[in-house]
Write a protein that holds these residues in place. Structure first.
Motif, PDB file in Angstrom:
ATOM      1  N   ALA A   1       0.622  -1.385   0.028  1.00  0.00           N
ATOM      2  CA  ALA A   1       0.152   0.127  -0.070  1.00  0.00           C
ATOM      3  C   ALA A   1       0.979   1.366  -0.058  1.00  0.00           C
ATOM      4  CB  ALA A   1      -0.915  -0.178   1.061  1.00  0.00           C
ATOM      5  N   THR A   2       0.592   2.248  -0.585  1.00  0.00           N
ATOM      6  CA  THR A   2       1.007   3.129  -0.445  1.00  0.00           C
ATOM      7  C   THR A   2       0.111   4.436  -1.106  1.00  0.00           C
ATOM      8  OG1 THR A   2       3.091   4.615  -1.846  1.00  0.00           O
ATOM      9  CG2 THR A   2       1.759   3.965  -3.379  1.00  0.00           C
ATOM     10  N   THR A   3       0.141   5.635  -0.607  1.00  0.00           N
ATOM     11  CA  THR A   3      -0.394   7.035  -0.635  1.00  0.00           C
ATOM     12  C   THR A   3      -0.313   7.690  -2.101  1.00  0.00           C
ATOM     13  OG1 THR A   3       1.063   8.209   0.164  1.00  0.00           O
ATOM     14  CG2 THR A   3      -0.174   7.083   2.162  1.00  0.00           C
ATOM     15  N   ASN A   4      -0.978   9.239  -2.279  1.00  0.00           N
ATOM     16  CA  ASN A   4      -1.190   9.797  -2.942  1.00  0.00           C
ATOM     17  C   ASN A   4       0.195  10.849  -3.467  1.00  0.00           C
ATOM     18  OD1 ASN A   4      -1.229   9.241  -5.910  1.00  0.00           O
ATOM     19  ND2 ASN A   4      -2.370  10.725  -5.712  1.00  0.00           N
ATOM     20  N   GLU A   5       0.143  10.729  -1.690  1.00  0.00           N
ATOM     21  CA  GLU A   5       0.906  12.210  -0.771  1.00  0.00           C
ATOM     22  C   GLU A   5       0.113  13.432  -1.101  1.00  0.00           C
ATOM     23  OE1 GLU A   5       4.009  12.191   0.616  1.00  0.00           O
ATOM     24  OE2 GLU A   5       4.530   9.523   0.044  1.00  0.00           O
ATOM     25  N   GLN A   6      -1.279  13.058  -0.813  1.00  0.00           N
ATOM     26  CA  GLN A   6      -2.230  13.912  -0.464  1.00  0.00           C
ATOM     27  C   GLN A   6      -2.165  14.603  -2.041  1.00  0.00           C
ATOM     28  OE1 GLN A   6      -0.852  16.308   2.755  1.00  0.00           O
ATOM     29  NE2 GLN A   6      -0.872  15.075   4.240  1.00  0.00           N
ATOM     30  N   MET A   7      -2.394  14.306  -2.695  1.00  0.00           N
ATOM     31  CA  MET A   7      -2.521  14.731  -4.271  1.00  0.00           C
ATOM     32  C   MET A   7      -3.553  14.109  -5.090  1.00  0.00           C
ATOM     33  SD  MET A   7       1.364  15.634  -6.311  1.00  0.00           S
ATOM     34  CE  MET A   7       1.894  13.781  -5.688  1.00  0.00           C
ATOM     35  N   GLY A   8      -4.168  14.922  -6.232  1.00  0.00           N
ATOM     36  CA  GLY A   8      -5.301  14.585  -7.028  1.00  0.00           C
ATOM     37  C   GLY A   8      -6.694  13.726  -6.076  1.00  0.00           C
ATOM     38  N   PHE A   9      -7.322  13.223  -7.211  1.00  0.00           N
ATOM     39  CA  PHE A   9      -8.187  12.411  -5.949  1.00  0.00           C
ATOM     40  C   PHE A   9      -7.906  11.921  -5.089  1.00  0.00           C
ATOM     41  CE2 PHE A   9      -7.794   9.206  -9.572  1.00  0.00           C
ATOM     42  CZ  PHE A   9      -8.827   8.129  -8.582  1.00  0.00           C
ATOM     43  N   ILE A  10      -7.457  10.891  -5.473  1.00  0.00           N
ATOM     44  CA  ILE A  10      -6.619   9.541  -3.912  1.00  0.00           C
ATOM     45  C   ILE A  10      -6.406  10.597  -2.493  1.00  0.00           C
ATOM     46  CG2 ILE A  10      -5.061   7.767  -3.072  1.00  0.00           C
ATOM     47  CD1 ILE A  10      -5.269   7.420  -6.311  1.00  0.00           C
ATOM     48  N   GLY A  11      -5.736  11.579  -2.865  1.00  0.00           N
ATOM     49  CA  GLY A  11      -5.280  12.806  -1.986  1.00  0.00           C
ATOM     50  C   GLY A  11      -6.135  13.641  -0.848  1.00  0.00           C
ATOM     51  N   ARG A  12      -7.662  13.479  -1.572  1.00  0.00           N
ATOM     52  CA  ARG A  12      -8.393  14.214  -0.961  1.00  0.00           C
ATOM     53  C   ARG A  12      -9.878  13.176  -0.838  1.00  0.00           C
ATOM     54  NH1 ARG A  12      -7.970  17.127  -5.832  1.00  0.00           N
ATOM     55  NH2 ARG A  12      -9.948  15.689  -6.978  1.00  0.00           N
ATOM     56  N   GLU A  13      -8.906  12.117  -0.676  1.00  0.00           N
ATOM     57  CA  GLU A  13     -10.107  11.060  -0.432  1.00  0.00           C
ATOM     58  C   GLU A  13     -11.325  10.877  -1.260  1.00  0.00           C
ATOM     59  OE1 GLU A  13     -10.075   9.659   4.093  1.00  0.00           O
ATOM     60  OE2 GLU A  13      -8.313  11.451   4.861  1.00  0.00           O
ATOM     61  N   GLU A  14     -10.912  11.115  -2.400  1.00  0.00           N
ATOM     62  CA  GLU A  14     -12.564  10.886  -2.955  1.00  0.00           C
ATOM     63  C   GLU A  14     -12.589   9.595  -3.737  1.00  0.00           C
ATOM     64  OE1 GLU A  14     -11.869  13.880  -5.973  1.00  0.00           O
ATOM     65  OE2 GLU A  14     -12.167  15.768  -4.536  1.00  0.00           O
ATOM     66  N   GLY A  15     -11.566   8.824  -3.787  1.00  0.00           N
ATOM     67  CA  GLY A  15     -11.485   7.321  -4.540  1.00  0.00           C
ATOM     68  C   GLY A  15     -10.662   6.829  -3.758  1.00  0.00           C
ATOM     69  N   VAL A  16     -10.265   4.983  -4.096  1.00  0.00           N
ATOM     70  CA  VAL A  16      -9.591   4.356  -4.499  1.00  0.00           C
ATOM     71  C   VAL A  16      -8.900   3.800  -5.441  1.00  0.00           C
ATOM     72  CG1 VAL A  16     -10.467   2.418  -3.365  1.00  0.00           C
ATOM     73  CG2 VAL A  16      -8.422   2.481  -2.399  1.00  0.00           C
ATOM     74  N   VAL A  17      -8.109   3.221  -5.285  1.00  0.00           N
ATOM     75  CA  VAL A  17      -6.934   3.079  -6.475  1.00  0.00           C
ATOM     76  C   VAL A  17      -6.474   1.502  -6.056  1.00  0.00           C
ATOM     77  CG1 VAL A  17      -5.073   2.328  -8.540  1.00  0.00           C
ATOM     78  CG2 VAL A  17      -6.505   4.371  -7.573  1.00  0.00           C
ATOM     79  N   ALA A  18      -6.727   0.165  -6.864  1.00  0.00           N
ATOM     80  CA  ALA A  18      -5.735  -1.162  -6.895  1.00  0.00           C
ATOM     81  C   ALA A  18      -5.018  -1.247  -7.918  1.00  0.00           C
ATOM     82  CB  ALA A  18      -6.737  -2.204  -6.450  1.00  0.00           C
ATOM     83  N   TYR A  19      -4.540  -2.428  -8.073  1.00  0.00           N
ATOM     84  CA  TYR A  19      -3.782  -2.430  -9.410  1.00  0.00           C
ATOM     85  C   TYR A  19      -2.910  -4.197  -9.083  1.00  0.00           C
ATOM     86  CZ  TYR A  19      -2.624   2.246 -10.598  1.00  0.00           C
ATOM     87  OH  TYR A  19      -2.593   4.186 -10.436  1.00  0.00           O
ATOM     88  N   ALA A  20      -2.852  -4.763  -9.617  1.00  0.00           N
ATOM     89  CA  ALA A  20      -2.999  -6.090  -9.689  1.00  0.00           C
ATOM     90  C   ALA A  20      -2.068  -7.026 -10.192  1.00  0.00           C
ATOM     91  CB  ALA A  20      -3.855  -7.594  -8.763  1.00  0.00           C
ATOM     92  N   VAL A  21      -0.759  -7.681 -10.869  1.00  0.00           N
ATOM     93  CA  VAL A  21      -0.369  -8.672 -11.605  1.00  0.00           C
ATOM     94  C   VAL A  21      -0.503  -9.521 -10.879  1.00  0.00           C
ATOM     95  CG1 VAL A  21       0.716  -6.470 -12.538  1.00  0.00           C
ATOM     96  CG2 VAL A  21       1.626  -8.528 -10.685  1.00  0.00           C
ATOM     97  N   CYS A  22      -0.490 -10.884 -12.019  1.00  0.00           N
ATOM     98  CA  CYS A  22      -0.305 -12.119 -11.132  1.00  0.00           C
ATOM     99  C   CYS A  22       0.225 -13.277 -12.625  1.00  0.00           C
ATOM    100  CB  CYS A  22      -2.158 -12.757 -11.640  1.00  0.00           C
ATOM    101  SG  CYS A  22      -2.956 -12.920 -12.780  1.00  0.00           S
ATOM    102  N   LEU A  23       0.465 -14.078 -12.371  1.00  0.00           N
ATOM    103  CA  LEU A  23       0.900 -15.366 -13.383  1.00  0.00           C
ATOM    104  C   LEU A  23       0.157 -16.847 -12.967  1.00  0.00           C
ATOM    105  CD1 LEU A  23       3.378 -15.924 -14.242  1.00  0.00           C
ATOM    106  CD2 LEU A  23       4.483 -17.634 -12.158  1.00  0.00           C
ATOM    107  N   ILE A  24      -0.138 -16.943 -13.796  1.00  0.00           N
ATOM    108  CA  ILE A  24      -0.693 -18.598 -14.083  1.00  0.00           C
ATOM    109  C   ILE A  24      -0.106 -19.020 -14.693  1.00  0.00           C
ATOM    110  CG2 ILE A  24      -3.024 -17.389 -14.298  1.00  0.00           C
ATOM    111  CD1 ILE A  24      -3.689 -17.311 -17.269  1.00  0.00           C
TER     112      ILE A  24
END
Length: 158
Positions: free
Chosen positions: A133-156
């Motif tokens: 987990a990381t923050t967006n250093e209080q920048m943008g919609f994430i920084g203003r706590e208007e949204g949350v983002v997730a990224y994922a990679v997988c191996l199958i």
């Protein structure tokens, strides 16, 4: 042996006094993710990574946000169903590496439970589930706590 890599991304709006579920864990916070299901951004990104790796389209194709069947459903169920679709094509999950981006609440104390929930749903070892987990250093919609983002990679593998 054949292997493939998948990438997933998801974003959800945060709303006041709304439940906040990430990785199948209910978090205490004054805001929560809003969506058709339980809006578990982490599990949605993982589902997209898995489905994409197997060339099975994306989460929206299989679990439409206009279908009342999926309204309010736990995303653990969506993850299990995604894994079932992979297994039908002969694939098994090797590992997951995921990243959350949000300002609050702190995720680190909840990572072991998230790993356990995901490992059990997929049927792999907790050692094969990485969550950061990381923050967006209080920048943008994430920084203003208007949204949350997730990224994922997988191996199958097959």
């Amino acid at each position: 042996m054949k292997i493939k890599v998948g990438f997933g991304f998801d974003v959800h709006q945060l709303k006041d006094n709304h439940p906040f579920v990430i990785g199948g864990v209910n978090l205490e916070h004054h805001k929560g993710a809003f969506g058709h299901s339980d809006a578990d951004v982490l599990l949605h990104a993982i589902c997209d990574a898995l489905l994409g790796a197997a060339n099975l389209r994306d989460i929206g194709f299989h679990f439409k946000n206009t279908d009342p069947q999926w309204k309010g459903i736990s995303s653990i169920i969506l993850l299990k169903e995604s894994v079932r679709l992979l297994k039908e094509k002969g694939w098994q999950v090797g590992n997951i590496d995921a990243m959350l981006c949000l300002e609050a609440p702190k995720i680190n104390p909840h990572i072991p439970q998230m790993q356990k929930n995901i490992a059990e749903a997929i049927g792999i070892s907790v050692e094969d589930i990485s969550i950061k987990a990381t923050t967006n250093e209080q920048m943008g919609f994430i920084g203003r706590e208007e949204g949350v983002v997730a990224y994922a990679v997988c191996l199958i593998e097959k």
